[in-house]
Structures are given as structure tokens and as C-alpha cells.
Design an enzyme around this catalytic site. Structure first.
Site, mmCIF file in Angstrom:
data_model
loop_
_atom_site.group_PDB
_atom_site.id
_atom_site.type_symbol
_atom_site.label_atom_id
_atom_site.label_comp_id
_atom_site.label_asym_id
_atom_site.label_seq_id
_atom_site.Cartn_x
_atom_site.Cartn_y
_atom_site.Cartn_z
ATOM 1 N N SER A 44 0.821 -1.179 -0.059
ATOM 2 C CA SER A 44 0.032 0.061 -0.011
ATOM 3 C C SER A 44 0.765 1.155 -0.010
ATOM 4 O O SER A 44 0.949 1.880 1.093
ATOM 5 C CB SER A 44 -1.094 0.013 1.203
ATOM 6 O OG SER A 44 -0.149 -0.028 2.390
ATOM 7 N N GLU A 291 -3.173 5.462 12.551
ATOM 8 C CA GLU A 291 -2.417 5.918 11.303
ATOM 9 C C GLU A 291 -2.957 6.151 10.075
ATOM 10 O O GLU A 291 -4.201 5.442 9.887
ATOM 11 C CB GLU A 291 -1.334 4.880 11.048
ATOM 12 C CG GLU A 291 -0.381 4.834 9.894
ATOM 13 C CD GLU A 291 0.434 3.611 9.858
ATOM 14 O OE1 GLU A 291 0.721 2.990 11.063
ATOM 15 O OE2 GLU A 291 0.869 3.519 8.743
ATOM 16 N N LYS A 343 10.015 4.964 7.299
ATOM 17 C CA LYS A 343 10.054 4.004 6.598
ATOM 18 C C LYS A 343 11.265 4.212 5.675
ATOM 19 O O LYS A 343 11.120 5.109 4.837
ATOM 20 C CB LYS A 343 8.984 3.419 5.833
ATOM 21 C CG LYS A 343 7.842 2.956 6.495
ATOM 22 C CD LYS A 343 6.562 2.844 5.479
ATOM 23 C CE LYS A 343 5.643 1.782 6.029
ATOM 24 N NZ LYS A 343 4.011 2.076 5.155
ATOM 25 N N HIS A 371 8.479 -1.427 9.554
ATOM 26 C CA HIS A 371 8.901 -2.140 8.438
ATOM 27 C C HIS A 371 8.034 -1.887 7.108
ATOM 28 O O HIS A 371 7.285 -1.114 7.091
ATOM 29 C CB HIS A 371 8.453 -3.686 8.921
ATOM 30 C CG HIS A 371 6.918 -3.775 9.038
ATOM 31 N ND1 HIS A 371 6.453 -5.190 9.251
ATOM 32 C CD2 HIS A 371 5.816 -3.094 9.216
ATOM 33 C CE1 HIS A 371 5.192 -4.956 9.533
ATOM 34 N NE2 HIS A 371 4.805 -3.793 9.703
ATOM 35 N N ARG A 372 8.044 -2.920 6.466
ATOM 36 C CA ARG A 372 7.093 -2.827 4.894
ATOM 37 C C ARG A 372 6.369 -4.165 5.078
ATOM 38 O O ARG A 372 6.760 -4.955 5.703
ATOM 39 C CB ARG A 372 7.746 -2.643 3.739
ATOM 40 C CG ARG A 372 8.711 -1.278 3.413
ATOM 41 C CD ARG A 372 7.920 0.008 3.572
ATOM 42 N NE ARG A 372 6.662 0.006 2.897
ATOM 43 C CZ ARG A 372 6.368 1.292 2.060
ATOM 44 N NH1 ARG A 372 7.304 1.836 1.856
ATOM 45 N NH2 ARG A 372 5.240 1.320 1.689
ATOM 46 N N LYS A 394 6.643 -0.529 14.394
ATOM 47 C CA LYS A 394 5.861 -1.436 14.094
ATOM 48 C C LYS A 394 6.432 -2.297 13.105
ATOM 49 O O LYS A 394 7.029 -1.942 12.036
ATOM 50 C CB LYS A 394 5.033 -0.405 13.276
ATOM 51 C CG LYS A 394 3.538 -1.149 12.518
ATOM 52 C CD LYS A 394 2.766 -0.275 12.134
ATOM 53 C CE LYS A 394 2.680 -0.255 10.332
ATOM 54 N NZ LYS A 394 1.681 0.445 9.469
HETATM 55 C C1 2PG Z 1 1.994 0.471 6.193
HETATM 56 C C2 2PG Z 1 2.702 -0.561 5.492
HETATM 57 C C3 2PG Z 1 3.784 -1.476 6.467
HETATM 58 P P1 2PG Z 1 3.015 -1.204 3.197
HETATM 59 O O1 2PG Z 1 0.795 0.869 5.343
HETATM 60 O O2 2PG Z 1 2.100 1.199 7.086
HETATM 61 O O3 2PG Z 1 2.452 -2.030 7.613
HETATM 62 O O4 2PG Z 1 2.124 -1.345 4.507
HETATM 63 O O5 2PG Z 1 4.364 -1.752 3.268
HETATM 64 O O6 2PG Z 1 2.296 -2.235 2.394
HETATM 65 O O7 2PG Z 1 3.128 0.141 2.656
HETATM 66 MG MG MG Z 2 0.707 2.850 6.873
#
Ligand code: 2PG
Ligand code: MG
Length: 420
Positions: A44, A291, A343, A371-372, A394
Site C-alpha cells: 500500500s 495511522e 520507513k 517495516h514494510r 511497527k
Molecule cells: C503500512 C505498511 C506497513 P506497506 O501501510 O504502514 O505495515 O504497509 O508496506 O504495504 O505500505
Molecule cells: Mg501505513
């Protein structure tokens, strides 16, 4: 620094936790100290994130990263070889200049970040220090090192679990005094939750981040289940273990009608109505963190909501800030949030990541290192969270090695700090 010159840089293609290719990079210093990083990958992703370079074509359904690997092994290696690894900023800015674009689209943020992380890891080995200590030495973080409160994603939804729930993540936040007790509490609740789901006839298979992904009636049912699991495991909801959620609402925002579409529940909300629902959640559950409650470009709604929403919860920008100092500074100035999700691969280098962290901390924002959804065995984010004394980390649920690796690293750090 004697012996800390980068003597070789070598990238290769490996797999992430979803079975997609990602970049690994080994940096070796003149002293012989050597380490390999691996970069994660989101599902996402925010539209304002830097570019993850993918090959296209047939290999791996277009997701190969051989171009990024080549960029590391040729252009970047030529520019960075010989640089002192203790000059992290110099290394990162050299790559940023070499790339020359706003979003690292020439070299690929996955190429740049892999080198940036590996240089920091090799330096820590050279210094004979744990990574968190070495990061503190490199970046001079003002606050004392501390262990973050984990936010554990035990119920997965949204794009990570085929929309079993409209919100992407329902998390538990153990608030015990030390990391070993936080990890224990989290794991105990995870197992009780599994039994509860099983007894109610729900599947207990897990989503991308290791949490369960049952098709529940609505978000309230998810929170209720978590409170029940916390109690049943012998903890007090709120006092011992709080709740958190990542709404990931950019995924639900429709630009045409400016509304939020909860597809699974079949409901449509204006920002004002959605805020009302969030306030009801806060009343009924110990929800200490929300979030991305609003879309990544819906600035007005963030600003409208902050005064009321921030009374009980951290209001965290993820896709909203994308670890980008420019967006963060605007958010600080316009009072749009009070916390940031960090991130490293949203911005593409360690130096810029730390810049976002320190800018946030100076403004009194809480910091959540994250994390991702596509991860690897690389545990750098655990060390980073401790080094900068982030309030939270997280890093997913209490299953799957790609998630648990980070908790295990935090347990090791607790011992390295002499607190285990
Ligand atoms: C988020 C992340 C991690 P993604 O939206 O916070 O949980 O998801 O790495 O798919 O962006
Ligand atoms: Mg997020």
C-alpha cells in the site's frame, strides 16, 4: 577513520517475504569488515514515495530488480568506492547527486538504500559495536537510547489480506517495562486470539504481516476481539496492552466524490462523518494510535481532525508524510498530525531517514519506525528505533520469520544494553 574505507560494493537479487525480488548489497571495508543489507518493499505505497526500480518484462512478472543491481555494481560502486564509511552523509549525498532526480528514479531508491544500509552495517562491524550504538555515534542523536513500544499487527486487513477488513491493520501495543515482557505479552495474546478465532469457526491463516485475516463484520468487531483476547490472556486492556490501527485510508479515498469508501462494510463516509466514527472508537476502546486516518493529499481533513483526535491518540502520518522532510515540515507548520511513521525505503537513504526523525523529534512529534509489508531478514529498523529512541516500532505480528526477526533483534539489544 583507519580501515573504514569502502573497498568493495556488490549487489545481487534475492527474494522478499512475498516471494518478490529485492536488492541485497554487500559492502566491504578496507579493514575486511563486511555486511550485507536487504531492502523491503511496500504494497500500500504512498504516491509521494521515491521510486522502487523494477525491470518490467517477463522475468518475475516484471518485478525483477536486475537494473537496480546493475546500478549498484557499476555507477554507484564507481562513485562511492574509497569513501570513508564513517561519513554516512557523504556516501548518501554522493548517491543522491549521482541520481539527480526528486524521486531517485534514475538509480532506483532500492539501489541507493541497499548501499546506504550496508555501509552503516559494515561500519558497525568495523567499530566492533552493535549497530544501534554505531548509528548513535554516526548521527549524534540527542536523546538517550531506549527500547520502543511495539505495535503488533495481529489482525491484518485491507490490501494486505484481500480486504477481509476495511482498515489495514488492527494492532496491540504491549506497555510492559521491558522488551522481553512486551514480546511475551504480545505472543500470549496472539495465541489466545488464534484459539478464539478457531473456536468461532474463523480461519487462522495469516496475512502478509503475520496477523490473522478473518472476514469480520466490521472494525468494531476486530477491536472487540482484541480486547477479549487481551483479557483472556490475563492482561488489562489499556493499562497493560493498548490498541492501535492503520486505517491506510488513501486506499479508500475516491478523488471524484472526495469520500472514503469502506468496501467490505459497504459504507461511504465524508471526512467529517469518518472522524465521528474514529471518536466513537476512541470512546469504546483503548486506541492510542491511529495511522493515516485521512488520505495522503487530504490536508484539510487532517487539520480539521487533529484537535479532537489527538486528545486520546497519536495521529500518525505514513502515506501522508512518506518519511519526506518537506512534507513533514508542512505537516508541522499546518498542525496536521502529531506523529510520523518512518520507513527508510519511502525516502531511500539512511541520512534522509534520520533527517526526518530529528525534524519530527524537534517538533515534539512521536516517531514510529516501521517495516514494510514485504520484508526480509534484515533487522536494521530494530537498531534504528533504539538508536533514535523512537516511541514505537511497527514490525508486524508474532509469526513469520520476517517479522519475528525484528522482535528477536530487540530482545538481543535489550541484553546488549545490559537490561536483559
Ligand atoms: C503500512 C505498511 C506497513 P506497506 O501501510 O504502514 O505495515 O504497509 O508496506 O504495504 O505500505
Ligand atoms: Mg501505513
Amino acid at each position: 577513520m583507519i580501515g573504514a574505507r569502502i573497498s568493495s560494493i556488490r549487489a545481487r537479487e534475492v527474494l522478499d517475504s512475498r516471494g518478490n525480488p529485492t536488492v541485497a548489497c554487500r559492502v566491504t571495508l578496507s579493514s575486511g569488515a563486511s555486511a550485507e543489507s536487504m531492502v523491503p518493499s511496500g504494497a500500500s505505497t504512498g504516491v509521494h514515495e521515491v521510486l522502487e526500480l523494477r525491470d518490467g518484462g517477463k522475468r518475475y512478472g516484471g518485478k525483477g530488480v536486475l537494473k537496480a543491481v546493475k546500478n549498484v555494481n557499476t555507477t554507484i560502486a564507481r562513485a562511492v568506492r574509497g569513501t570513508d564509511a564513517s561519513k554516512q552523509q557523504k556516501i548518501d549525498y554522493a548517491m543522491i547527486a549521482l541520481d539527480g532526480t526528486e524521486n531517485k528514479s534514475k538509480l532506483g531508491a532500492n539501489a541507493v538504500l541497499a548501499v546506504s544500509l550496508a555501509a552503516a552495517q559494515a561500519l558497525a562491524i568495523h567499530r566492533r559495536m552493535p549497530l544501534w550504538k554505531s548509528l548513535r555515534k554516526t548521527f549524534n542523536f540527542p536523546k538517550a537510547a531506549s527500547l520502543p513500544m511495539p505495535t503488533m499487527n495481529v489482525l491484518n486487513g485491507g490490501a494486505h489480506a484481500n480486504w477481509s477488513l476495511d482498515v489495514q491493520e488492527c494492532m496491540i501495543v504491549p506497555r510492559q517495562r521491558n522488551m522481553a515482557e512486551r514480546v511475551r505479552a504480545g505472543a500470549e495474546v496472539f495465541h489466545v486470539l488464534k484459539a478464539l478465532l478457531k473456536n468461532s469457526g474463523y480461519p487462522t491463516t495469516v496475512g502478509d504481516e503475520g496477523g490473522f485475516a478473518p472476514k469480520l463484520k466490521n472494525v468494531e468487531e476486530a477491536f472487540m476481539l482484541l480486547v477479549k483476547a487481551i483479557r483472556k490472556a490475563g492482561y488489562r486492556p489499556g493499562t497493560d496492552i493498548a490498541l492501535a490501527t492503520d486505517v491506510a485510508s488513501s486506499e479508500m479515498y475516491d478523488k471524484r466524490d472526495k469520500k472514503y469508501h469502506f468496501k467490505t462494510e459497504n459504507k461511504v463516509y465524508s471526512a467529517k462523518r469518518l472522524l465521528q466514527r474514529y471518536l466513537e472508537w476512541q470512546k469504546a476502546y483503548p486506541l492510542i494510535l491511529i495511522e493515516d486516518p485521512f488520505g495522503e493529499d487530504d490536508w484539510d481533513s487532517w487539520k480539521m481532525a487533529l484537535p479532537s483526535l489527538s486528545k486520546k491518540s497519536l495521529v500518525v502520518g505514513d502515506d501522508f508524510f512518506v518519511t519526506n522532510v518537506k512534507r513533514l515540515k508542512r505537516g508541522i507548520q499546518e498542525k496536521a498530525a502529531n506523529a510520523i511513521l518512518i520507513k527508510p525505503n519511502q525516502i531511500g537513504s539512511l541520512t534522509e531517514t534520520v533527517d526526518a526523525i530529528t525534524t519530527a523529534q524537534k517538533a515534539g512529534f512521536a516517531v514510529i519506525i516501521s517495516h514494510r509489508s514485504g520484508e526480509t531478514e534484515d533487522t536494521t529498523i530494530a537498531d534504528l528505533a533504539v538508536a533514535c529512541s523512537a516511541e514505537h516500532i511497527k514490525t508486524g505480528s508474532l509469526s513469520r520469520s520476517d517479522r519475528v526477526a525484528k522482535y528477536n533483534r530487540l530482545l538481543a539489544i535489550e541484553q546488549e544494553m545490559g537490561r536483559g
